[in-house]
Design a protein around this motif. Structure first.
Motif, short mmCIF file in Angstrom:
data_model
loop_
_atom_site.label_atom_id
_atom_site.label_comp_id
_atom_site.label_asym_id
_atom_site.label_seq_id
_atom_site.Cartn_x
_atom_site.Cartn_y
_atom_site.Cartn_z
N ASP B 145 0.85 -1.19 0.00
CA ASP B 145 0.00 0.00 0.00
C ASP B 145 0.88 1.24 0.00
O ASP B 145 2.11 1.13 0.09
CB ASP B 145 -0.98 0.00 1.18
N ASN B 167 -1.06 3.34 4.39
CA ASN B 167 -2.51 3.27 4.39
C ASN B 167 -2.90 1.82 4.67
O ASN B 167 -2.32 0.89 4.11
CB ASN B 167 -3.06 3.75 3.05
N VAL B 170 -8.71 -2.12 3.67
CA VAL B 170 -10.09 -1.63 3.69
C VAL B 170 -10.99 -2.81 4.04
O VAL B 170 -10.93 -3.87 3.41
CB VAL B 170 -10.49 -0.97 2.34
N LYS B 173 -16.56 -1.70 2.02
CA LYS B 173 -16.63 -0.81 0.86
C LYS B 173 -17.90 -1.12 0.07
O LYS B 173 -18.21 -2.30 -0.16
CB LYS B 173 -15.39 -1.04 -0.02
N ARG B 189 -7.19 -5.80 0.56
CA ARG B 189 -6.00 -5.09 0.08
C ARG B 189 -6.41 -3.94 -0.83
O ARG B 189 -7.22 -4.12 -1.74
CB ARG B 189 -5.09 -6.06 -0.69
N GLN B 190 -5.84 -2.78 -0.58
CA GLN B 190 -6.21 -1.63 -1.43
C GLN B 190 -5.31 -1.52 -2.66
O GLN B 190 -5.68 -0.85 -3.64
CB GLN B 190 -6.14 -0.34 -0.62
N LYS B 191 -4.14 -2.10 -2.60
CA LYS B 191 -3.24 -2.21 -3.76
C LYS B 191 -2.87 -0.86 -4.38
O LYS B 191 -2.47 -0.81 -5.54
CB LYS B 191 -3.87 -3.11 -4.84
N GLY B 192 -3.07 0.19 -3.65
CA GLY B 192 -2.71 1.51 -4.18
C GLY B 192 -3.66 2.02 -5.24
O GLY B 192 -3.35 2.97 -5.95
N LYS B 194 -6.81 3.97 -6.01
CA LYS B 194 -7.82 4.93 -5.48
C LYS B 194 -8.19 4.56 -4.05
O LYS B 194 -9.36 4.32 -3.73
CB LYS B 194 -9.07 4.93 -6.38
N THR B 195 -7.22 4.51 -3.19
CA THR B 195 -7.42 3.96 -1.85
C THR B 195 -8.22 4.91 -0.96
O THR B 195 -8.25 6.11 -1.18
CB THR B 195 -6.07 3.65 -1.18
N ASN B 227 -9.80 0.55 7.02
CA ASN B 227 -10.51 1.69 6.45
C ASN B 227 -11.92 1.29 6.03
O ASN B 227 -12.23 0.09 5.87
CB ASN B 227 -9.74 2.24 5.25
#
Lengths: 180, 382
Positions: B145, B167, B170, B173, B189-192, B194-195, B227
């Motif tokens: 992230d 970060n 999440v 969502k 995992r947000q993976k970068g 649009k986190t 998040n």
């Protein structure tokens, strides 16, 4: 006339050798002095470094003098490190990819290693080579024996490039001692 | 003429010297760019004597890595991954800048340092066809992230450290809970991409000691709030709605201990990962309908042996354990612990190119859940 040409050529080449102006020593002098004090028992004030040659690549060679005699020779060198996500590719040691580490090796006047020390390791990989315990095995070995016996010390699994680069640097040091 | 010839000779000599040297001062030097690639293609086949089970073949990932060394002290590294032939991700993209010896600043898309594999996830770094189960179902490898932090190596102490603020995962969502018992945080995992950052960043750190002979051990920690997008647009004075949104957040602390030892042709690796979630996990499950456990424990130990000195042929055995809820104190007692047994062979004709085959026995202690997979694949790294 031939002599003039020769002198001019030697001058040019000399300038190319001496362009670095002891950059590596400036960066690490304090650390090196501390290690000499610990390994040899000579206080800082007694030791001086006399630049003999900037090497073929990023390396500097010094004669290390005490108040009374020559302690030996010092090489400080920037060598190839393992790089992003790997250290095992045996074809990479001679490439020009960008990661590096800095190492200092002090030998006595007979070429026997007093210490080898990694001064700075930038890469995220292959840092195992900098272990004090690992580098201890180089102590008391001839700096010239690695060309004939590369297995005189253990390699490091997962840090092949860094290991081979260190051995190459010792071989370069040996060449320097032979040529001086 | 008398001067030109030696002068030209000198120029040739100087250019030869510069070609042998990493030229950090020339900002257009191609020598400062490095490119690497790795990839995995796999075939999984479940073996079932009673039911048809189609095999699965997958071009799992083909990855290109680019790095540029701006100067002795500054580099940029990025990793672009094409997964399953049609999904594109950025796995790493960070600047690393040396502030002083032993202290570098790192910022961008970072890998979370946790266990053996997440940072060293190329197929040449693990023996099995796929990554170890613990590094998929508990450590959500490849876990990365966006964050910032410091790293460095202390050679005299044989220590490497990493400490980052990143970060976090999440957990909720678009009305859906993303954490679940079977693979813990993998869905979060947000993976970068649009986190969302709905609270404080998480802490991720690792300390590795490499002063033991032929052995490296590491301790990792990750701690933080997940998040959520449930707060989005809520008035700050609307307490009931904010309280409801609070139920979509889980506070987690994951710790890991790993060790690698290579003695001659023998390789021993082990890893222990323990995650504990705060009590709000119960509210999270109630709100989202998820089944995330209060705590998880995963561990494996493996032994590999190269059969030849060129390290072309090797065999390995691995025992893995994964408990979806170690402290099973809540009312819904449906979680399971899993035992896995893996064994297989690798053939590496040249350094960086691997043929792999393995067999995995899932839940071998429970006949009703027992499953056997035969897998094979290739892996490259160069």
């Amino acid at each position: 006339m031939v002599l003039n040409k020769l002198l001019f050529f030697i001058f040019c080449c000399s300038m190319s050798f001496f362009h670095q102006d002891m950059d590596l020593l400036k960066s690490y002098e304090k650390s090196i002095r501390k290690t000499i004090k610990k390994q040899v028992g000579i206080t800082d004030a007694e030791v001086s470094f006399h630049l003999m040659q900037d090497g073929r690549e990023k390396s500097e060679f010094y004669q290390v003098l005490t108040a009374e005699s020559s302690l030996g020779y010092l090489m400080i060198k920037e060598v190839r490190a393992c790089d992003l996500n790997g250290c095992n590719n045996k074809n990479k040691e001679t490439s020009l990819e960008g990661e590096y580490y800095d190492v200092a090796t002090l030998v006595n006047n007979q070429g026997i290693i007093i210490f080898t020390k990694v001064l700075n390791y930038f890469s995220d990989y292959g840092y195992e080579i900098s272990s004090k315990r690992y580098l201890t095995q180089y102590k008391n070995k001839s700096v010239c024996q690695f060309a004939q016996q590369p297995l005189a010390v253990d390699g490091i699994s997962g840090a092949t490039i860094s290991y081979n680069a260190l051995i190459d640097s010792l071989n370069e040091f040996c060449d320097f001692l032979d040529d001086k | 003429m008398r001067v030109i010839i030696p002068f030209l000779l000198c120029l040739v000599f100087l250019s030869h010297l510069s070609a042998q040297t990493i030229d950090f001062e020339n900002d257009r030097s191609i020598a400062n760019l490095f490119i690497k690639m790795y990839g995995e293609i796999q075939y999984y086949q479940e073996v079932d004597t009673d039911t048809y089970r189609p095999g699965k073949l997958d071009a799992k990932r083909v990855v290109a890595l680019f790095g540029y060394q701006f100067s002795r002290n500054t580099q940029f590294i990025t990793e672009w991954e094409l997964e399953h032939g049609n999904e594109m991700f950025v796995e790493q993209a960070f600047i690393k800048h040396k502030l002083k010896n032993n202290l570098s600043l790192k910022a961008g898309v970072l890998l979370i340092p946790m266990g053996n594999i997440n940072e060293n996830h190329e197929p040449t770094n693990f023996f099995s066809v796929d990554r170890p189960i613990i590094d998929r179902n508990l450590v959500p490898s490849t876990w990365r992230d966006i964050g910032i932090g410091v790293t460095g190596v202390f050679p005299t102490a044989s220590l490497k450290y990493q400490a980052y603020l990143v970060n976090g995962l999440v957990g909720y969502k678009e009305g859906e809970g993303l954490f679940q018992a079977s693979n813990t945080f993998r869905g979060g995992r947000q993976k970068g991409i649009k986190t969302i950052l709905s609270g404080m960043p998480s802490f991720s750190g690792q300390l590795e000691y490499f002063g033991l002979s032929k052995t490296k051990i590491g301790l990792s920690i990750y701690s933080g709030l997940s998040n959520t997008d449930a707060y989005s647009g809520l008035p700050k004075d609307n307490s009931p709605a904010v309280l409801s949104a609070d139920s979509t957040v889980v506070y987690s602390t994951m710790t890991g201990l790993h060790a690698n030892s290579v003695i001659g042709q023998n390789v021993v690796r082990g890893q222990l990962i323990y995650n504990v979630n705060a009590d709000n996990v119960y509210a999270y499950n109630a709100k989202t309908g998820s089944d995330l456990g209060k705590s998880q424990l995963g561990a494996y130990v493996e032994y590999g042996r190269y059969f030849d000195k060129d390290q072309q042929w090797m065999g390995f055995l691995r025992y893995s354990y994964f408990d979806e809820n170690l402290i099973n104190t809540d009312l819904i007692n449906t979680w399971k612990d899993h035992h896995y047994f893996t064994f297989g062979f690798n053939y590496q004709p040249v350094n960086g190119a691997l043929f792999k085959i393995d067999a995995i026995l899932y839940d071998f202690d429970r006949p009703e859940d027992r499953r056997l997979f035969i897998n094979t694949g290739i892996g490259v790294w160069f």
